[in-house]
Design a protein around this motif. Structure first.
Motif, short mmCIF file in Angstrom:
data_model
loop_
_atom_site.label_atom_id
_atom_site.label_comp_id
_atom_site.label_asym_id
_atom_site.label_seq_id
_atom_site.Cartn_x
_atom_site.Cartn_y
_atom_site.Cartn_z
N VAL A 54 -6.92 3.86 -5.02
CA VAL A 54 -7.67 2.66 -5.40
C VAL A 54 -8.22 1.96 -4.16
CG1 VAL A 54 -7.57 0.43 -6.58
CG2 VAL A 54 -6.22 2.37 -7.43
N LEU A 55 -7.38 1.87 -3.13
CA LEU A 55 -7.76 1.25 -1.86
C LEU A 55 -7.78 2.37 -0.81
CD1 LEU A 55 -5.33 -1.85 -1.97
CD2 LEU A 55 -7.55 -1.58 -3.10
N PRO A 93 -3.22 -3.27 -5.18
CA PRO A 93 -4.22 -2.34 -5.69
C PRO A 93 -4.74 -2.72 -7.08
CG PRO A 93 -2.32 -1.16 -4.82
CD PRO A 93 -1.94 -2.61 -4.89
N ASP A 121 -10.09 -10.12 -5.73
CA ASP A 121 -11.12 -9.36 -6.44
C ASP A 121 -12.17 -8.77 -5.50
OD1 ASP A 121 -9.96 -10.03 -8.94
OD2 ASP A 121 -10.93 -11.99 -8.85
N CYS A 122 -11.70 -8.13 -4.45
CA CYS A 122 -12.61 -7.52 -3.50
C CYS A 122 -13.34 -6.34 -4.15
CB CYS A 122 -11.85 -7.04 -2.27
SG CYS A 122 -11.02 -8.37 -1.36
N LEU A 144 -14.28 -3.78 -2.44
CA LEU A 144 -13.77 -2.60 -1.75
C LEU A 144 -12.74 -3.06 -0.73
CD1 LEU A 144 -16.00 0.27 -0.26
CD2 LEU A 144 -13.94 -0.51 0.87
N VAL A 145 -11.60 -2.40 -0.69
CA VAL A 145 -10.59 -2.63 0.34
C VAL A 145 -10.31 -1.30 1.03
CG1 VAL A 145 -8.25 -3.40 0.88
CG2 VAL A 145 -9.55 -4.54 -0.94
N TRP A 190 0.84 -1.20 0.00
CA TRP A 190 0.00 0.00 0.00
C TRP A 190 0.87 1.24 0.00
CZ3 TRP A 190 -1.88 3.95 3.49
CH2 TRP A 190 -3.12 4.51 3.12
N GLN A 244 -17.16 4.17 -3.62
CA GLN A 244 -16.87 2.75 -3.80
C GLN A 244 -17.88 1.88 -3.06
OE1 GLN A 244 -12.84 1.56 -3.09
NE2 GLN A 244 -11.99 2.94 -4.64
N THR A 279 -5.45 -5.56 -8.41
CA THR A 279 -6.49 -6.60 -8.41
C THR A 279 -7.40 -6.54 -7.20
OG1 THR A 279 -5.00 -8.16 -7.29
CG2 THR A 279 -4.98 -8.16 -9.71
N ARG A 280 -7.20 -5.54 -6.35
CA ARG A 280 -7.96 -5.43 -5.09
C ARG A 280 -7.91 -6.76 -4.33
NH1 ARG A 280 -11.67 -1.79 -7.92
NH2 ARG A 280 -11.74 0.22 -6.82
N THR A 281 -6.70 -7.23 -4.16
CA THR A 281 -6.47 -8.49 -3.45
C THR A 281 -5.74 -8.22 -2.14
OG1 THR A 281 -6.39 -9.81 -5.48
CG2 THR A 281 -5.26 -10.71 -3.56
#
Length: 436
Positions: free
Chosen positions: A160-161, A266, A280-281, A283-284, A153, A177, A268-270
């Motif tokens: 993104v997150l 960020p 594949d969340c 939202l993070v 991060w 989001q 892949t939102r993993t």
């Protein structure tokens, strides 16, 4: 303590904003004795800085020449932002202009960013090169974020997150989001380590997200809270509330279960933890480790905790005694980092400044904290505490917390009390809300 704080609730707001408490005299020559209006610079205009200006309110011809430095054109009250996520408030109702504050208190508001405090030259240096002379400085810079505290991060990754923890832009991104999460989507929340601003807030955020998702037909979503702590504030109350109101929606996992956060991605939102991977969340929400605002760090008034150690009898810095620190940036022992606590600190700092600059005498300080957390509409739980300096150390002398089983009306009364405090304090400090 709970009964006392309820009886004294509205009165404590008025006393905090009027500056009725103070401290033992400081060994300094009052500036008024030098034949000039003492110059005070207040850095930061959140609840702490605004309450201090209000406690010192003296009009344009009063005994103090007060300048308040603030980079933003107005204040966005993030202490109520979880209610926006829950669909219970609108974001514009949390934004306040500083015009009413400046006019009412006789404070000159200077929009700009303070870069450094220089005690030797007795100046506050701004980003644009301006140097503001001072006889005393009070800092309320709020918190800063450690963008390197979560693997993978960064400041760029926050686009993104999002953290949604400081600044309106980040919060609005988080809100958008959340609105876009599809039914059945997964949300991952990463709460910060202690010390942090408003310790129960990440868990209230999970509650309000779950409420909004269910209310908008997205009850099949999952919220995974991957904590870095084994326990958290009001833990039993939150776990009980989640089971009652959002069964199967919120799962809290301590590090002893998830085995630590290895990386967030960020792209892949993993979120990869030792025990499992969340791919594949939808939202993070990364809420990173926190510290005092950057100005405090640059000015050399933070310790290894990242926050500003203070003397409990006057909120002056233990590292640079010429400076006073209040609000979230202060490392004030057991006193939580919250808007209520910051307002409680303001009369103590005001009294210290009057003593130093005007030669006024002052009694001993006291501090209070009252923190509400909304589990669901009509169900708010609270903790409150009273604090005092004991042998040079700030200690909690009384405290209480909501019981697991309480009458429904008591919980509803907590919610009304929370909103009454916010309305009273914000209107007294800033006037009416709403972006033009």
């Amino acid at each position: 303590m709970a009964a006392l704080s309820r009886r004294a609730f509205l009165g404590s707001v008025a006393r905090s904003l009027a500056g009725s408490t103070s401290i033992a005299p400081l060994l300094a020559v009052p500036a008024v004795a030098r034949g000039a209006r003492p110059k005070l610079v207040i850095v930061g205009a959140g609840f702490g800085g605004a309450a201090l200006a209000s406690a010192l309110a003296n009009g344009p011809e009063g005994p103090l020449d007060i300048v308040m430095v603030e980079p933003e054109p107005g204040y966005f009250a993030l202490c109520q932002s979880n209610l926006v996520l829950g669909g219970l408030k609108n974001s514009p109702t949390l934004w306040f202009s500083y015009e009413a504050l400046a006019h009412r208190t006789g404070t000159r508001l200077l929009q700009g960013r303070a870069e450094r405090i220089d005690p030797e030259s007795r100046t506050v240096r701004l980003e644009d090169g301006t140097a503001l002379p001072f006889d005393a400085v009070a800092l309320a810079p709020g918190i800063g974020l450690d963008y390197g505290s979560v693997p993978g991060w960064s400041r760029a990754a926050a686009e993104v997150l999002p953290h949604g923890w400081i600044g309106r832009a980040q919060f609005d991104l988080l809100d958008r989001q959340l609105a876009a999460v599809p039914d059945g989507g997964t949300i991952v929340i990463l709460p910060p380590p202690d010390p942090s601003r408003c310790p129960p807030a990440p868990y209230e955020r999970a509650s309000m997200m779950a409420h909004r998702l269910r209310a908008t037909g997205r009850g099949n979503c999952r919220i995974i809270v991957l904590d870095c702590k084994e326990r958290f504030a009001k833990m039993a109350l939150f776990l009980d509330g989640w089971e009652r109101y959002y069964p199967g929606m919120i799962e809290w996992l301590p590090p002893s279960i998830h085995e630590g956060i290895e990386e967030v991605d960020p792209a892949t939102r993993t979120v990869r933890a030792g025990f499992g991977i969340y791919r594949d969340c939808a939202l993070v929400n990364v809420i990173p480790a926190q510290m005092a605002g950057a100005l405090a760090v640059r000015s050399g008034i933070t310790d290894r905790s990242g926050f500003c150690p203070i003397r409990p009898d006057d909120m002056s810095s233990t590292l640079v005694p010429e400076l006073f620190v209040l609000g979230d940036a202060a490392q004030a022992g057991p006193l939580p980092k919250s808007a209520y606590a910051a307002v409680s600190q303001s009369p103590v700092v005001a009294a210290a400044l009057r003593t130093r600059l005007l030669g006024e005498a002052a009694p001993s300080p006291t501090y209070t904290s009252l923190c509400w957390s909304l589990l669901a509409p009509g169900d708010s739980v609270s903790t409150d505490g009273s604090y005092a300096a004991v042998n040079g150390v700030l200690k909690e002398v009384e405290s209480s917390v909501s019981a697991l089983r309480e009458p429904r009306e008591k919980r509803a009364a907590n919610e009304r009390e929370s909103q009454a405090w916010f309305k009273s304090a914000s209107e007294r400090l800033f006037g009416s809300s709403g972006r033009p």
